[in-house]
Design a protein around this motif. Structure first.
Motif, PDB file in Angstrom:
ATOM      1  N   GLU A   1       0.832  -1.200   0.000  1.00 34.69           N
ATOM      2  CA  GLU A   1       0.000   0.000   0.000  1.00 34.69           C
ATOM      3  C   GLU A   1       0.872   1.258   0.000  1.00 34.69           C
ATOM      4  O   GLU A   1       0.618   2.205  -0.744  1.00 34.69           O
ATOM      5  CB  GLU A   1      -0.936   0.007   1.208  1.00 34.69           C
ATOM      6  N   TYR A   2       1.906   1.254   0.809  1.00 33.89           N
ATOM      7  CA  TYR A   2       2.830   2.394   0.862  1.00 33.89           C
ATOM      8  C   TYR A   2       3.470   2.613  -0.510  1.00 33.89           C
ATOM      9  O   TYR A   2       3.549   3.737  -1.003  1.00 33.89           O
ATOM     10  CB  TYR A   2       3.905   2.149   1.925  1.00 33.89           C
ATOM     11  N   SER A   3       3.929   1.533  -1.106  1.00 30.24           N
ATOM     12  CA  SER A   3       4.577   1.638  -2.412  1.00 30.24           C
ATOM     13  C   SER A   3       3.626   2.156  -3.473  1.00 30.24           C
ATOM     14  O   SER A   3       4.007   2.970  -4.316  1.00 30.24           O
ATOM     15  CB  SER A   3       5.121   0.272  -2.841  1.00 30.24           C
ATOM     16  N   LEU A   4       2.393   1.695  -3.463  1.00 31.88           N
ATOM     17  CA  LEU A   4       1.409   2.169  -4.432  1.00 31.88           C
ATOM     18  C   LEU A   4       1.150   3.666  -4.281  1.00 31.88           C
ATOM     19  O   LEU A   4       1.014   4.387  -5.269  1.00 31.88           O
ATOM     20  CB  LEU A   4       0.100   1.392  -4.291  1.00 31.88           C
ATOM     21  N   LYS A   5       1.086   4.138  -3.043  1.00 31.05           N
ATOM     22  CA  LYS A   5       0.837   5.558  -2.791  1.00 31.05           C
ATOM     23  C   LYS A   5       2.026   6.427  -3.199  1.00 31.05           C
ATOM     24  O   LYS A   5       1.867   7.608  -3.466  1.00 31.05           O
ATOM     25  CB  LYS A   5       0.550   5.800  -1.306  1.00 31.05           C
ATOM     26  N   HIS A   6       3.218   5.853  -3.216  1.00 30.41           N
ATOM     27  CA  HIS A   6       4.430   6.629  -3.473  1.00 30.41           C
ATOM     28  C   HIS A   6       5.115   6.240  -4.786  1.00 30.41           C
ATOM     29  O   HIS A   6       6.320   6.411  -4.941  1.00 30.41           O
ATOM     30  CB  HIS A   6       5.403   6.471  -2.291  1.00 30.41           C
ATOM     31  N   THR A   7       4.342   5.743  -5.721  1.00 31.46           N
ATOM     32  CA  THR A   7       4.865   5.366  -7.024  1.00 31.46           C
ATOM     33  C   THR A   7       4.505   6.414  -8.059  1.00 31.46           C
ATOM     34  O   THR A   7       3.360   6.899  -8.085  1.00 31.46           O
ATOM     35  CB  THR A   7       4.293   3.996  -7.468  1.00 31.46           C
ATOM     36  N   GLU A   8       5.472   6.769  -8.859  1.00 32.01           N
ATOM     37  CA  GLU A   8       5.229   7.715  -9.951  1.00 32.01           C
ATOM     38  C   GLU A   8       5.546   6.998 -11.254  1.00 32.01           C
ATOM     39  O   GLU A   8       6.640   6.456 -11.425  1.00 32.01           O
ATOM     40  CB  GLU A   8       6.115   8.941  -9.799  1.00 32.01           C
ATOM     41  N   ILE A   9       4.602   6.977 -12.170  1.00 32.65           N
ATOM     42  CA  ILE A   9       4.811   6.365 -13.477  1.00 32.65           C
ATOM     43  C   ILE A   9       5.359   7.425 -14.418  1.00 32.65           C
ATOM     44  O   ILE A   9       4.771   8.501 -14.550  1.00 32.65           O
ATOM     45  CB  ILE A   9       3.487   5.812 -14.059  1.00 32.65           C
ATOM     46  N   ILE A  10       6.485   7.132 -15.024  1.00 30.92           N
ATOM     47  CA  ILE A  10       7.052   8.101 -15.973  1.00 30.92           C
ATOM     48  C   ILE A  10       7.018   7.484 -17.370  1.00 30.92           C
ATOM     49  O   ILE A  10       7.194   6.272 -17.539  1.00 30.92           O
ATOM     50  CB  ILE A  10       8.489   8.495 -15.583  1.00 30.92           C
TER      51      ILE A  10
END
Length: 63
Positions: free
Chosen positions: A51-60
């Motif tokens: 959940e933490y990773s999903l919230k702090h992921t940026e797709i470039i």
């Protein structure tokens, strides 16, 4: 500290499903350590990490 995982009291409401994943043994030891120290199950800890990773992921986008 910005590298600390802060756990919010939030749960997903959908039913859960079983998945399988391969991870290094030493990573599993680290997860189990966090679970033991926090009084949480391994599953709870992995879910919180995801959940933490999903919230702090940026797709470039590649150019």
């Amino acid at each position: 500290m910005s590298d600390i995982l802060r756990i919010e009291a939030k749960k997903y409401v959908e039913e859960s499903i079983v998945i399988s994943s391969r991870i290094p043994k030493d990573m599993l030891q680290d997860i189990d350590f966090v679970a033991k120290k926090s009084g949480r199950t391994r599953n709870e800890v992995v879910t919180m990490f995801l959940e933490y990773s999903l919230k702090h992921t940026e797709i470039i986008n590649k150019q």
